[in-house]
Design an enzyme around this catalytic site. Structure first.
Site, PDB file in Angstrom:
ATOM      1  N   TYR A  95      28.695 -19.369  -5.476  1.00 53.29           N
ATOM      2  CA  TYR A  95      27.590 -20.159  -6.017  1.00 53.29           C
ATOM      3  C   TYR A  95      26.649 -19.220  -6.754  1.00 53.29           C
ATOM      4  O   TYR A  95      26.726 -17.994  -6.605  1.00 53.29           O
ATOM      5  CB  TYR A  95      26.857 -20.966  -4.947  1.00 53.29           C
ATOM      6  CG  TYR A  95      26.417 -20.201  -3.713  1.00 53.29           C
ATOM      7  CD1 TYR A  95      25.214 -19.508  -3.669  1.00 53.29           C
ATOM      8  CD2 TYR A  95      27.203 -20.210  -2.566  1.00 53.29           C
ATOM      9  CE1 TYR A  95      24.805 -18.839  -2.532  1.00 53.29           C
ATOM     10  CE2 TYR A  95      26.809 -19.543  -1.421  1.00 53.29           C
ATOM     11  CZ  TYR A  95      25.607 -18.855  -1.410  1.00 53.29           C
ATOM     12  OH  TYR A  95      25.197 -18.188  -0.273  1.00 53.29           O
TER      13      TYR A  95
ATOM     14  N   HIS B 111      28.216 -13.882  -5.201  1.00 52.77           N
ATOM     15  CA  HIS B 111      27.906 -14.065  -6.623  1.00 52.77           C
ATOM     16  C   HIS B 111      28.773 -13.155  -7.476  1.00 52.77           C
ATOM     17  O   HIS B 111      29.162 -12.072  -7.043  1.00 52.77           O
ATOM     18  CB  HIS B 111      26.428 -13.744  -6.887  1.00 52.77           C
ATOM     19  CG  HIS B 111      25.488 -14.354  -5.898  1.00 52.77           C
ATOM     20  ND1 HIS B 111      25.474 -15.709  -5.640  1.00 52.77           N
ATOM     21  CD2 HIS B 111      24.551 -13.791  -5.094  1.00 52.77           C
ATOM     22  CE1 HIS B 111      24.546 -15.950  -4.718  1.00 52.77           C
ATOM     23  NE2 HIS B 111      23.990 -14.815  -4.375  1.00 52.77           N
TER      24      HIS B 111
END
Length: 340
Positions: free
Chosen positions: A266, A316
């Protein structure tokens, strides 16, 4: 071009005044009886359409972010209809968004989202921060200040403070670093595990990655019963309830789908701040993103001997996110100040 837009705006303003003055004299005779050939409804309709026309005028910046047909790459990703903040009016999530969001941090026994949001908006404002509503004309400028060590000895502070909005994130301090990072903050993006106390007039923008994050806001402003998520979190916060805003889960998914195209688990708070600012401002300047001039990745307020420790989080995709901001800068949608 800017002068021409100002002239158009003045002309439109004059026409609005002329319509209302004409309406006043024509709608009422000396006896106070309204005439029928120029009804008040017509004036209201004309003025409403005129307001829409004025609102549709482009910004007065040299390079306006929302301007289309500058880059196909940008136009395919930027959706101006997306709403960055959660409100009572847009709180219902589509099923695919709900299912995606619920998988981000995989809560074992999540509470009901609808009930949690209802309780949340009994504590914090359910309407969008009025300061974030775009003006009809003008040039609204955002500074997004990251946490990179490249801010050290940059002397960017005055430039940063000169923006209309200054967005910061997570545990970033300003005290003691004002010359390099500035002292002004309008909006600070955090999640429970990254919270730090904010200045009195700073709006906290909670980025929720799970239902517990929303419950934490309720608890931290009332009972103080939540003190641990997967790590200890502050049981109480001093942020005024009217200064608390909620980043929309659907907007997180929009950043993930449209901009990151599925890279990473995400988005990071950094890229969420960048895309958020592109939807509320006409110009966006980035400070404190990326490595320093020696290739080290560290926070400006601390020393870290392991270069790259903050780059590989497993959650990430820092490289892909960096490519996004670099491309945005290359097509003049944002500016990046790389520091030292």
């Amino acid at each position: 071009m800017v002068v021409m837009r100002k002239r158009i705006f003045k002309l439109l303003t004059f026409l609005v005044l002329l319509i209302f003055i004409t309406s006043f004299f024509l709608n009422y005779s000396s006896t106070g009886v309204p005439t029928t050939w120029f009804p008040k409804q017509m004036v209201l309709h004309l003025s409403a359409n005129l307001r829409k026309l004025i609102k549709s005028q482009p910004c007065t910046c040299a390079h306006c972010i929302s301007q289309s047909k500058v880059s196909d790459w940008f136009d395919q990703r930027f959706n101006r209809t997306m709403q960055p903040l959660l409100t009572v009016h847009n709180a219902a999530l589509q099923e695919d968004t709900y299912q995606w969001w619920m998988k981000l941090q995989r809560e074992k026994k999540p509470n009901n989202l609808s009930d949690t949001i209802k309780e949340l908006f009994r504590v914090v404002p359910g309407n969008v921060d009025p300061e974030l509503k775009k003006k009809s004309v003008g040039c609204r400028r955002c500074a997004v200040v990251g946490n990179s060590g490249n801010l050290r000895e940059s002397s960017y502070g005055p430039k940063i403070d000169n923006h209309d909005f200054v967005l910061r994130m997570n545990k970033a301090p300003t005290m003691g670093f004002e010359m390099d990072v500035g002292s002004k903050t309008t909006h600070h993006l955090v999640y429970p595990e990254s919270f730090r106390e904010l200045g009195e007039n700073v709006s906290m923008v909670l980025v929720p990655f799970k239902i517990t994050d929303l419950q934490w806001v309720i608890s931290a402003t009332t009972t103080g019963t939540i003190s641990h998520t997967y790590v200890p979190v502050p049981p109480k916060i001093k942020v005024k309830q009217e200064k608390i805003l909620i980043y929309h889960p659907a907007f997180i998914k929009y950043v993930f789908d449209n901009w990151l195209q599925g890279h990473g688990r995400y988005p990071s708070t950094g890229i969420l701040s960048v895309i958020f600012s592109m939807h509320i401002c006409d110009e966006v300047d980035l400070y404190g993103f990326g490595a320093d001039s020696k290739g080290n990745w560290h926070h400006y307020w601390e020393n870290n001997p392991s270069a790259g420790a903050f780059r590989k989080t497993g959650v990430h995709d820092a490289d892909f996110e960096s490519n996004i901001t670099a491309t945005l800068a290359a097509i003049n949608k944002i500016r990046i100040f790389k520091g030292r």
